[in-house]
Design a protein around this motif. Structure first.
Motif, PDB file in Angstrom:
ATOM      1  N   GLY A  89       0.898  -1.231   0.096  1.00 54.42           N
ATOM      2  CA  GLY A  89      -0.090  -0.139  -0.012  1.00 54.42           C
ATOM      3  C   GLY A  89       0.652   1.056   0.004  1.00 54.42           C
ATOM      4  O   GLY A  89       0.425   2.323  -0.923  1.00 54.42           O
ATOM      5  N   GLU A 104       0.973   4.052  -2.913  1.00 58.55           N
ATOM      6  CA  GLU A 104       0.628   5.710  -2.746  1.00 58.55           C
ATOM      7  C   GLU A 104       2.026   6.503  -3.525  1.00 58.55           C
ATOM      8  O   GLU A 104       1.684   7.579  -3.574  1.00 58.55           O
ATOM      9  CB  GLU A 104       0.807   5.863  -1.137  1.00 58.55           C
ATOM     10  CG  GLU A 104      -0.341   5.320  -0.580  1.00 58.55           C
ATOM     11  CD  GLU A 104      -0.429   5.540   0.826  1.00 58.55           C
ATOM     12  OE1 GLU A 104       0.223   6.375   1.546  1.00 58.55           O
ATOM     13  OE2 GLU A 104      -1.572   5.123   1.671  1.00 58.55           O
ATOM     14  N   THR A 150       4.133   0.189  -8.176  1.00 59.99           N
ATOM     15  CA  THR A 150       3.224  -0.953  -8.371  1.00 59.99           C
ATOM     16  C   THR A 150       3.917  -1.947  -9.477  1.00 59.99           C
ATOM     17  O   THR A 150       4.699  -1.524 -10.167  1.00 59.99           O
ATOM     18  CB  THR A 150       1.829  -0.594  -8.966  1.00 59.99           C
ATOM     19  OG1 THR A 150       1.879  -0.282 -10.178  1.00 59.99           O
ATOM     20  CG2 THR A 150       1.162   0.172  -8.158  1.00 59.99           C
TER      21      THR A 150
END
Length: 148
Positions: free
Chosen positions: A28, A32, A36
């Motif tokens: 996570g 942010e 990814t």
């Protein structure tokens, strides 16, 4: 064995990256920041991000990534079961060599103060700049001259 990383390695790379205790980031937290598996795959495909993996006993034991756009070592992380075998040094050298071939006279990276990683980089000729890191201002920014 050190080899060039491929997109199929990303699940193992993400497992190692999120399992470390020093400089830890969760999936996570990375998302942010725009990090990814999809963004990494796109940057690898575009040739902007190069990746290497260390294999030990048939498994990925660690990885490194370098970014040709800014001359940075973007990541270098080891599975804790494979530390102390020389893989980290070889992965760092792969990044440095590639950045030099890409035309960079100097490489940059960031790491936490007071970490084993900071000592690792210092022992390999990296020096602190005193600058604040972009995403983590409390981290150390290090540089290394690649012309030597």
């Amino acid at each position: 064995m050190i080899r060039r990383g491929v997109i199929a390695d990303l699940p193992a790379i993400m497992r190692i990256r999120t399992a470390v205790t020093e400089n830890h980031l969760s999936v996570g937290q990375m998302a942010e920041m725009g990090i990814t598996p999809e963004s990494i795959a796109a940057e690898m495909t575009a040739g902007d991000l190069a990746c290497w993996v260390a294999e030990d006993g048939g498994a990925i034991a660690g990885f490194s990534m370098a970014d040709r756009r800014d001359g940075s070592v973007f990541a270098l992380f080891m599975d804790s079961a494979h530390e102390g075998k020389g893989h980290g040094s070889a992965l760092l050298a792969a990044c440095e060599d590639w950045l030099k071939r890409e035309g960079h006279a100097e490489a940059r990276l960031t790491t936490g103060h007071g970490t084993r990683a900071l000592g690792f980089y210092r022992r390999r000729g990296w020096r602190e700049t005193g600058e604040a890191a972009e995403h983590f201002p409390e981290d150390a920014v290090l540089v290394k001259d690649l012309r030597g």
